[in-house]
Design an enzyme around this catalytic site. Structure first.
Site, PDB file in Angstrom:
ATOM      1  N   ASN A 117       0.809  -1.215   0.000  1.00 28.52           N
ATOM      2  CA  ASN A 117       0.000   0.000   0.000  1.00 28.52           C
ATOM      3  C   ASN A 117       0.846   1.272   0.000  1.00 28.52           C
ATOM      4  OD1 ASN A 117       0.917  -0.363   2.604  1.00 28.52           O
ATOM      5  ND2 ASN A 117      -1.101  -0.387   3.573  1.00 28.52           N
ATOM      6  N   ARG A 164       3.801   8.161  11.243  1.00 29.30           N
ATOM      7  CA  ARG A 164       3.372   7.753  12.578  1.00 29.30           C
ATOM      8  C   ARG A 164       3.067   8.991  13.405  1.00 29.30           C
ATOM      9  NH1 ARG A 164       2.349   3.910  10.412  1.00 29.30           N
ATOM     10  NH2 ARG A 164       2.945   1.728  10.793  1.00 29.30           N
ATOM     11  N   GLN A 224      -4.152   4.920  18.532  1.00 28.62           N
ATOM     12  CA  GLN A 224      -5.125   4.677  17.473  1.00 28.62           C
ATOM     13  C   GLN A 224      -6.070   3.562  17.899  1.00 28.62           C
ATOM     14  OE1 GLN A 224      -2.680   6.202  13.528  1.00 28.62           O
ATOM     15  NE2 GLN A 224      -3.176   4.048  13.675  1.00 28.62           N
ATOM     16  N   HIS A 271      -6.889   6.791  10.158  1.00 30.11           N
ATOM     17  CA  HIS A 271      -5.758   6.145   9.487  1.00 30.11           C
ATOM     18  C   HIS A 271      -6.277   5.255   8.359  1.00 30.11           C
ATOM     19  CE1 HIS A 271      -1.582   4.045  10.047  1.00 30.11           C
ATOM     20  NE2 HIS A 271      -1.795   4.446   8.820  1.00 30.11           N
TER      21      HIS A 271
END
Length: 386
Positions: A148, A286, A315, A334
């Site tokens: 990705n 991050r 998260q 995210h």
């Protein structure tokens, strides 16, 4: 029989499966540089383009695992001592998690997981695993490197343009029925001619630079490993030896560096002293690369004209996280690396890794982060054991 514990994000609030906007997705056979996309031998348990990154999607793994006598537990409940994740971790052989909805495999959790042999990141980015503890226990850590990367690079380009052109507030004015052109353009600029820099120019950082070159921006980068001279000349890159040097030169700054103890809170009040007033900061790497409150202060003071990203800490981010409501932000959950296109690749890559593990075949070096008690493959080039 192996017990496979898979932690995925929750289903759509409107129910599963969703109504898909498209019937197909393009077929990608290889990534930049020639690495082939995942090549599992077993049939996929899904149609490419389907939502498989959520709980009901199960990464399409159930047909393969159950046909081979393995147990699959899928949950989104991953936090707290009595979470479904923690209850099943104690006798799990394999853990599969996503950077978008990370099951933090701390040293304490690893110590409780007596049977754990393999930790797979469905996607890229394995810093939610304590790699030192995994190595000490002989646990293999793997991810689908490059699956990705381009998805994230495209997301970065979208965020850059959204901030610089003031797209989100202008869209909101239109959505609300207004026509306040002066308000729309009072913070809108052309990207052309600006200085854009990326801190770390690995797979994603370099892909971003390549995609922004046609916008006639001046391109900069900082990395521990300097790019080949031919690449620098092709893209017209200016190399900087330190982050401080880069941010002082750039109007738009992109963070792509891995999270190490040395890079945690890299962007704090001290770093922002080097940033040009009115700069834009993009972070899809991050959340802990940035001091949360320092970012808020930089936006409030005007040091930053905008901040966008899709990474937070922790998260999922709590509802009162200040990045949700700070001015001139373009934050998203995210999701940059979890497009339906990316999911097809990282789900297929997860299947390929499982096949190799169960059949005793080597896992591709480009997928390996930790193996045999040491950093291995991509991990040896991208991570540190601290």
């Amino acid at each position: 029989m192996a017990k496979v514990l898979c932690v995925l994000y929750p289903d759509p609030v409107t129910g599963y499966p969703p109504a898909y906007a498209r019937d197909t997705i393009p077929t990608i056979a290889s990534y930049p540089g020639g690495q082939t996309t995942p090549t599992p031998k077993s049939p996929l348990g899904f149609k490419p383009g389907e939502l498989v990154g959520c709980v009901s999607g199960e990464l399409g793994l159930r047909p393969y695992l159950e046909a081979n006598g393995h147990e699959l537990v899928v949950t989104s409940d991953k936090d707290g001592a009595d979470s479904t994740f923690d209850r099943h971790l104690v006798d799990a052989d394999i853990v599969i998690s996503q950077p978008f909805w990370p099951a933090y495999l701390s040293a304490e959790r690893i110590a409780k997981a007596k049977k754990l042999k393999l930790a797979v990141t469905a996607g890229i980015g394995s810093d939610h695993v304590d790699l030192k503890a995994a190595a000490a226990r002989g646990i293999t850590v793997a991810e689908e490197t490059y699956s990705n990367s381009i998805s994230v690079a495209e997301h970065v380009v979208m965020m850059v343009l959204s901030l610089v052109r003031n797209y989100l507030p202008a869209h909101q004015i239109a959505f609300n029925g207004g026509w306040n052109i002066a308000d729309c353009v009072s913070r809108s600029y052309d990207l052309e001619g600006m200085h854009f820099g990326t801190i770390a120019a690995g797979r994603i950082g370099l892909a971003v630079l390549r995609r922004l070159k046609p916008f006639d921006v001046k391109l900069h980068y900082m990395d521990q490993h300097r790019l080949p001279e031919a690449v620098e000349q092709e893209l017209g890159l200016t190399f900087h030896a330190t982050p401080e040097e880069l941010v002082a030169a750039c109007d738009v700054i992109n963070l792509q560096t891995p999270l190490y103890p040395s890079t945690e809170n890299m962007f704090d009040d001290r770093m922002f002293e080097h940033v040009k007033r009115g700069s834009y900061l993009i972070n899809t790497a991050r959340g802990k690369l940035c001091d949360r409150d320092a970012v808020v202060r930089a936006l409030a003071s005007g040091k930053l004209a905008g901040y966008a990203g899709d990474v937070w800490f922790p998260q999922p981010a709590p509802v009162d996280h200040p990045w949700r409501t700070m001015p001139n932000n373009g934050m998203t959950p995210h999701m940059s690396g979890s497009s339906l296109s990316a999911q097809a690749r990282y789900a297929a890559g997860t299947l390929e890794i499982l096949e190799c593990f169960f059949e005793g075949r080597p896992i591709r070096p480009e997928y390996l982060i930790v193996d045999g008690g040491h950093l291995a493959g991509t991990g040896a080039r991208s991570y540190q054991l601290t």
